[in-house]
Enzyme design. Structure first.
Site, PDB file in Angstrom:
ATOM      1  N   GLU A   1       1.753  -0.096  -6.132  1.00  0.00           N
ATOM      2  CA  GLU A   1       0.647  -0.192  -5.187  1.00  0.00           C
ATOM      3  C   GLU A   1      -0.669  -0.480  -5.899  1.00  0.00           C
ATOM      4  OE1 GLU A   1       0.663  -0.425  -2.045  1.00  0.00           O
ATOM      5  OE2 GLU A   1       2.753   0.078  -1.645  1.00  0.00           O
TER       6      GLU A   1
ATOM      7  N   TYR B   1      -6.064   3.770   1.259  1.00  0.00           N
ATOM      8  CA  TYR B   1      -4.864   2.962   1.446  1.00  0.00           C
ATOM      9  C   TYR B   1      -3.740   3.426   0.532  1.00  0.00           C
ATOM     10  CZ  TYR B   1      -1.374  -0.517   0.720  1.00  0.00           C
ATOM     11  OH  TYR B   1      -0.149  -1.108   0.568  1.00  0.00           O
TER      12      TYR B   1
ATOM     13  N   ASP C   1      -3.531  -2.232   5.422  1.00  0.00           N
ATOM     14  CA  ASP C   1      -4.103  -3.172   4.462  1.00  0.00           C
ATOM     15  C   ASP C   1      -4.583  -4.399   5.228  1.00  0.00           C
ATOM     16  OD1 ASP C   1      -1.799  -4.571   5.103  1.00  0.00           O
ATOM     17  OD2 ASP C   1      -1.223  -4.966   3.023  1.00  0.00           O
TER      18      ASP C   1
END
Length: 310
Positions: free
Chosen positions: A52, A135, A153
């Site tokens: 990520e 996020y 996102d």
């Protein structure tokens, strides 16, 4: 309030859970999802966290080979924590925005010392870790631990804007983004986690920003299509890289990544000759960001290597 703002506000009303057909989207995802290595069974929360961080503003094709190397080299946070900042920066290579690498190294140290070498599952605890924003915390909770949390996102925001609100794009991030996305999640925890991945996949591969492939979209209804695919009122500016401060910073970092220790200033001067003022700005910003350091005798080195012999 401008006319454009009024139109956007009026379009973004409360949404119902069935505004996006979850069954259809989940079937599509099961049949067409990309075979990305961080989606495989057995991948740990730490390895998903690394993916990520790497994927922020960086295409999958560039991330995948580096991620595989990192998983083999640093399978747990303590392994990375035992490495130097310079080692991590070198391994980051050309992924861009190298401050992410430093923050991940800092995060690994905290995980190793304060969390038993494990990545927490709780969003609030994740948010307290170095370099972990809203996020990333929710992405880890969702994709690593299967939690029913909204993961928002750019791709997800675009799909919701088009399919639900009939807008060409989502505009700037808003406080509405999380509750709107959460409203779409199936009640089943397992299905909700997969739905989040599917929604993101749809935006990344079909409902793209510039060339949406509506013929391949699995959704049975889309407010944007129903409205006649109105054009975006957002002026998109292409971000150039050639000749920018970012490119200058990258050239200077390349010199230090390719060196086994501190180097003289002249080596950096030769790496970027087109604009000495820009080179000086780039060097100062790298020092301010903690990516490089200056030794007592005036040499320059990657973070953590300032004490090495020249």
């Amino acid at each position: 309030m401008t006319a454009t703002t009024r139109r956007v506000v009026s379009a973004r009303r409360a949404i119902s859970p069935d505004a996006v057909d979850a069954e259809v989207l989940l079937r599509w995802y099961a049949a067409t999802a990309r075979d990305l290595p961080w989606r495989h069974a057995g991948v740990t929360a730490w390895q998903i966290l690394m993916s990520e961080i790497m994927l922020q503003q960086t295409p999958v094709v560039r991330v995948e080979p580096i991620w595989r190397e990192w998983v083999a080299r640093w399978p747990v946070p303590s392994a990375m924590a035992a490495s130097s900042q310079a080692e991590v920066l070198r391994a980051w290579g050309k992924l861009g925005y190298p401050r992410r690498a430093l923050r991940l190294h800092e995060c690994a140290r905290v995980l190793a010392t304060d969390h038993g070498d494990e990545v927490p599952a709780d969003v609030d605890v994740l948010l307290g870790l170095p370099g972990i924003g809203a996020y990333t915390a929710r992405a880890v909770a969702c994709f690593a631990y299967g939690q029913r949390v909204p993961v928002v996102d750019t791709n997800v925001r675009r799909v919701v804007a088009r399919a639900v609100h009939g807008l060409a794009d989502a505009g700037n991030p808003s406080s509405r983004d999380l509750p709107e996305t959460e409203a779409l999640l199936p009640e089943s925890v397992h299905r909700a986690a997969t739905f989040s991945a599917a929604l993101m996949e749809l935006g990344a591969t079909v409902c793209t920003a510039r060339n949406p492939d509506c013929a391949r979209c699995p959704l049975p209804s889309c407010a944007w299509i129903t409205a006649g695919r109105p054009a975006s009122e957002t002026v998109r500016r292409t971000q150039k890289y050639e000749g920018t401060d970012r490119q200058a910073r990258g050239r200077l970092l390349d010199v230090l990544r390719d060196s086994s220790g501190p180097v003289e200033r002249v080596r950096l001067d030769l790496a970027w000759t087109r604009d000495p003022g820009q080179r000086d700005r780039a060097l100062d910003s790298l020092l301010m960001d903690g990516l490089i350091e200056q030794t007592e005798d005036g040499l320059f080195a990657l973070a953590g290597e300032g004490g090495s012999p020249g």
